[in-house]
Design a protein around this motif. Sequence first.
Motif, short mmCIF file in Angstrom:
data_model
loop_
_atom_site.label_atom_id
_atom_site.label_comp_id
_atom_site.label_asym_id
_atom_site.label_seq_id
_atom_site.Cartn_x
_atom_site.Cartn_y
_atom_site.Cartn_z
N GLY A 23 -34.62 12.89 -4.91
CA GLY A 23 -35.24 12.06 -5.77
C GLY A 23 -34.95 10.53 -5.74
O GLY A 23 -34.71 10.37 -4.78
N TRP A 24 -35.49 9.88 -6.95
CA TRP A 24 -35.33 8.70 -7.01
C TRP A 24 -34.25 8.25 -7.73
O TRP A 24 -33.86 8.75 -8.77
CB TRP A 24 -36.65 8.01 -7.63
N GLU A 68 -34.72 2.87 -7.30
CA GLU A 68 -36.03 3.60 -6.82
C GLU A 68 -35.68 3.95 -5.14
O GLU A 68 -36.74 4.14 -4.63
CB GLU A 68 -36.90 2.71 -6.84
N VAL A 70 -34.90 6.53 -2.43
CA VAL A 70 -35.06 7.89 -2.66
C VAL A 70 -33.94 8.49 -1.69
O VAL A 70 -33.66 8.24 -0.59
CB VAL A 70 -36.45 8.30 -1.71
N LEU A 102 -33.17 8.72 2.16
CA LEU A 102 -34.39 8.94 2.62
C LEU A 102 -35.31 7.74 2.71
O LEU A 102 -36.13 7.63 3.55
CB LEU A 102 -35.06 10.10 1.97
N SER A 103 -35.29 6.97 1.84
CA SER A 103 -36.02 5.70 1.86
C SER A 103 -35.40 4.59 1.02
O SER A 103 -34.92 4.87 -0.07
CB SER A 103 -37.42 5.95 1.19
N THR A 104 -35.55 3.40 1.42
CA THR A 104 -34.88 2.32 0.64
C THR A 104 -36.17 1.83 -0.06
O THR A 104 -37.00 2.19 0.04
CB THR A 104 -34.37 1.26 1.54
N SER A 105 -35.70 0.85 -1.37
CA SER A 105 -36.67 0.27 -2.02
C SER A 105 -36.50 -1.19 -2.45
O SER A 105 -35.26 -1.50 -2.35
CB SER A 105 -36.85 1.05 -3.32
N ASP A 106 -37.41 -2.10 -2.03
CA ASP A 106 -37.34 -3.29 -2.63
C ASP A 106 -37.25 -3.41 -4.14
O ASP A 106 -37.51 -2.14 -4.79
CB ASP A 106 -38.62 -4.02 -2.31
N THR A 107 -36.78 -4.14 -4.91
CA THR A 107 -36.41 -4.27 -6.35
C THR A 107 -38.11 -4.37 -6.60
O THR A 107 -38.86 -5.02 -6.46
CB THR A 107 -35.93 -5.47 -6.58
N PRO A 109 -41.34 -4.72 -9.23
CA PRO A 109 -41.59 -5.87 -9.79
C PRO A 109 -41.62 -5.83 -11.57
O PRO A 109 -41.80 -6.67 -12.17
CB PRO A 109 -43.03 -6.15 -9.65
N TYR A 126 -49.47 -2.78 -9.12
CA TYR A 126 -48.65 -1.91 -8.57
C TYR A 126 -48.74 -0.42 -9.43
O TYR A 126 -47.78 0.03 -9.81
CB TYR A 126 -47.22 -2.52 -8.75
N PHE A 128 -48.95 2.38 -8.34
CA PHE A 128 -48.27 3.66 -7.66
C PHE A 128 -46.64 3.53 -8.33
O PHE A 128 -46.16 4.52 -8.39
CB PHE A 128 -48.12 3.34 -6.26
N LEU A 129 -46.14 2.19 -8.94
CA LEU A 129 -44.95 2.24 -9.45
C LEU A 129 -45.14 2.59 -10.87
O LEU A 129 -44.46 3.38 -11.73
CB LEU A 129 -44.18 0.77 -9.29
N ARG A 132 -44.96 6.02 -11.98
CA ARG A 132 -43.28 6.67 -12.14
C ARG A 132 -43.00 6.65 -13.39
O ARG A 132 -42.17 7.66 -13.65
CB ARG A 132 -42.73 5.82 -11.19
#
Lengths: 584, 584
Positions: A23-24, A68, A70, A102-107, A109, A126, A128-129, A132
Amino acid sequence: MFRTDTCGQLRMTDVDREVVLSGWVQRVRKMGGMTFIDLRDRYGITQLVFNQEVDAALCETANHIGREYVIQVKGVVKERYSKNANIPTGDIEIIVSELTILSTSDTPPFTIEDESDGGDDLRMQYRFLDLRRDCVRKNLELRHKLAFEVRRFLDSENFLEIETPILIKSTPEGARDFVVPSRMNPGEFYALPQSPQTFKQLLMVSGFDRYFQIAKCFRDEDLRADRQPEFTQIDCEMSFVEQEDVLNIFENMTKHVFKAIKGIEFEGNFPRMTWHDAMKYYGSDKPDIRFEMKFVELKDLTEGKNFVVFDSVPYVGGICAKGCAAYTRKQIDELTEFVKRPQVGAKGLVYVKCEEGGTYKSSVDKFYSQEDLKLWAERFDAQPGDLLLILAGETSKTRKALCELRLEMGNRLGLRDKNVFAPLWIIDFPLLEWDDETQRYYAMHHPFTSPKPEDIALLDSNPGAVRANAYDMVFNGVELGGGSIRIHDSALQDKMFEILGFTQEQAHYQFGFLMDAFKYGAPPHGGLAFGLDRFVSLLAGLDSIRDCIAFPKNNSGRDTMSGAPSIIDDAQLKELQIKLDLQA
Amino acid sequence: MFRTDTCGQLRMTDVDREVVLSGWVQRVRKMGGMTFIDLRDRYGITQLVFNQEVDAALCETANHIGREYVIQVKGVVKERYSKNANIPTGDIEIIVSELTILSTSDTPPFTIEDESDGGDDLRMQYRFLDLRRDCVRKNLELRHKLAFEVRRFLDSENFLEIETPILIKSTPEGARDFVVPSRMNPGEFYALPQSPQTFKQLLMVSGFDRYFQIAKCFRDEDLRADRQPEFTQIDCEMSFVEQEDVLNIFENMTKHVFKAIKGIEFEGNFPRMTWHDAMKYYGSDKPDIRFEMKFVELKDLTEGKNFVVFDSVPYVGGICAKGCAAYTRKQIDELTEFVKRPQVGAKGLVYVKCEEGGTYKSSVDKFYSQEDLKLWAERFDAQPGDLLLILAGETSKTRKALCELRLEMGNRLGLRDKNVFAPLWIIDFPLLEWDDETQRYYAMHHPFTSPKPEDIALLDSNPGAVRANAYDMVFNGVELGGGSIRIHDSALQDKMFEILGFTQEQAHYQFGFLMDAFKYGAPPHGGLAFGLDRFVSLLAGLDSIRDCIAFPKNNSGRDTMSGAPSIIDDAQLKELQIKLDLQA
């Protein structure tokens, strides 16, 4: 395998199980030698625990994980020391033994929380964010459920869902069409449907008996807050029915949906109101009847007292605001400003305070005696402590302004609770609307709406008085759906086109295929369409339909996330045999 | 009230009830003093009886009713004297006492029967009448049921149906987009989606976990028999899954649908075949495995015998047609003509008849001895009575031709029964396809398809050998659906764009929003899309998807019934700030 369970699933009964979750990262907290991570997915949030003393390296990795990211973890479910009663997984936590990023995330916005720090434009860019966020996701979950329950109900009532085409013939009557140039037929265009109206009527002629479709519709209009260039209708049509049959089925559908989604059961039938009464008592064809506060007309009681403002106009009417006699000068001034706003358009506001001793205080007591005001109050059935608010002017404009004032008072008095749902059928709409500007009649619904059989004789003598077999379903002041019994007789349809100012050629060019179809045995039929976006908004208590659409457009018809619309290649234009013709 | 019952509803238990029915007149028969009308609606046919002796006037009216009139009758249900066992209402008839003609009908241009006398073009022009035919209506009923069962299954598996936009950004990679000029943004265009691909991946980034949509998709391609400019996909995507998870879910969905609609249960798992094996043994990535008849390769056995046709080519292979050794010269000639058709493209056909005595008769026995031919036959595992059919040439072209020949033999031998359903997963597709003309690689599925992790190292050294985590579901030689695990890593996605010849700018312009999204925590994800039209066609045993679409377009993209596409007003063009640029 990325997970054995979701983040919303684990309970005390799972204690000591080894699980894998993905998950996130909602947030990371360090407390003493412990690191806690809230792991989020669509189903919930689960607390992960990393213990420095047990595995320092793992804990160190966890400390460097950001919002954020994963991640996937393996661990054992344990009972929590301090439980969180606010979430279903709040009794347990996971003691993590393995961690994979599994994935990193930028901070991000803006913060991914119900109360986000991101403004509208940023969140749309954004999206797609934004999607969430719990509150946004829930709207789309509700939308899924609503559509599914509608389908379940209609399927059980023998309706067939039939897809009608998106690339259709342009029929410029009504709103503007979006058009699509045809490469294979140069110089010709498809239109995108404003509704499946003609196709669903053809399906009735074809004998499908009961049709529905949850259908995308398109209107190239200048957009307001509550409009989108593409929107979704629950579109329905039935054969061998009268108005009563249609109202029954869709009242039952609505009840089914409210029961399934909100657990709300309505007692008895939905109330019905004629269009005429709706305009007279609420100044609107979609009255909010969560509260009473009906209009009362006073013209006859106000005449001959030398108050020229009232004497010079055809309409004097008002509402009674219960218990508001104590409104201050400031409050009255606010209301006066409110009705004088250009969107409301009244010239001024007259008030009468019904005081405790049976006396009256009014902005017009120079002209009207206590006895006069008593008669007004009696007509309102006003009690001491009530406040009468009165507008005057041209009838339909004044009613509209009074409608706005009524809704404003409803808001101020807390009478418009989003958790209260007040259904209402509006019936007996006029068939035609006169337009002063173009000096012609327009169809109030559309040109296929059937007049009431008993009014057909008036079509020649007094078209404006003809009532239609048309109906709207209204909830809380919002038109949720509307429809009509259609004309199934070619001759009557021809007459309608004539009244609407179509030449025979125009009618044939635009609707010829429907008219042709009617020559081969058309059944009596009628239907209704609900705005799905509005239905979701009503159930979710949203202010804008935009909030229940995954990827909406802004007021310029633009998707700021993907950058649509955009310029296209010259080669593409050439293939379509069109070119730009930009006006300076 | 137009009816108490439908025309498919009444049974012996209704005898003596007074009923009201409405429907279409299927046919009128006079027998002695009686008139019989078959009254039809979507639900069935009921026989109406008019008796001259009982009510001469009513009978006279009935005698003047034509085919496809819409009528309403009142009458009493009676047991029939001569029952009709072919229809569910065949035990009863209605003795009519009242008759109302609701609509008359011109004589239809073709008969409204399963075997109609109307040609394709005529039936498309009068599609509203064509849709009255039982066989056409049943296809749409099946389509409704399929879509509903798909939704029911996916809902039960926690998938959310989420609508993605129809007005999107144009991304010219792939097929041609239909475009829509934006009036509010002059000079700019929306595109209609070829699929919801990028949006469903964004929804995974948004955490929706399991998405589906029964979605309209659009491709501006030159149309073949089995293509439509708009078509419908069952579009699905899941997060935190590996290929195995996706195959399992959608295999179960397919089983659910077959069970619910056809009452068919498949035993065990669907077979799986690598793309490589499919090409080697069937010459197709969508083999029809209702019958065996696998390709057998013979190149090594045929060399060095001075038969230049075989010696000069890389591939010699064939199929074994069981029990066809007795084929006549005429039959062999027909097959030779078949493979030499330009659509198949073989140069010729070599045969070997395996005769009863263990001898062989062949078109090439000048070059090959009985011993040579025996070795061939053994490799085919051929028995006396079998016929070997052999093609030779460039490998992939010859395999394609051999595939056509195999299907033709399957047809001739009755091995392709429409009531037999043979599912198959094709897996391990190549990631990339080399195009000789443009000298570059293209994505075999689309640019977001993930390579198999173990093949990633080959991306630089031997891109053509890289296998994808991609899969197709095939039934009876038709690709029903396909999908892949997607790339969720920005760096790998960038590499893919590079291999596909995108500049960074191009990739960013077209897919920037998806790449941006991947920077904020993208979960591993994958999905699949089924062609709904094909799925219905398969279940209904149709030859063309057109037969399961209510209002299809013809091969010129035209709806001959409504006349779409059509010219539009100059004023409309002006508002859109475009003009025609017709090439002479």
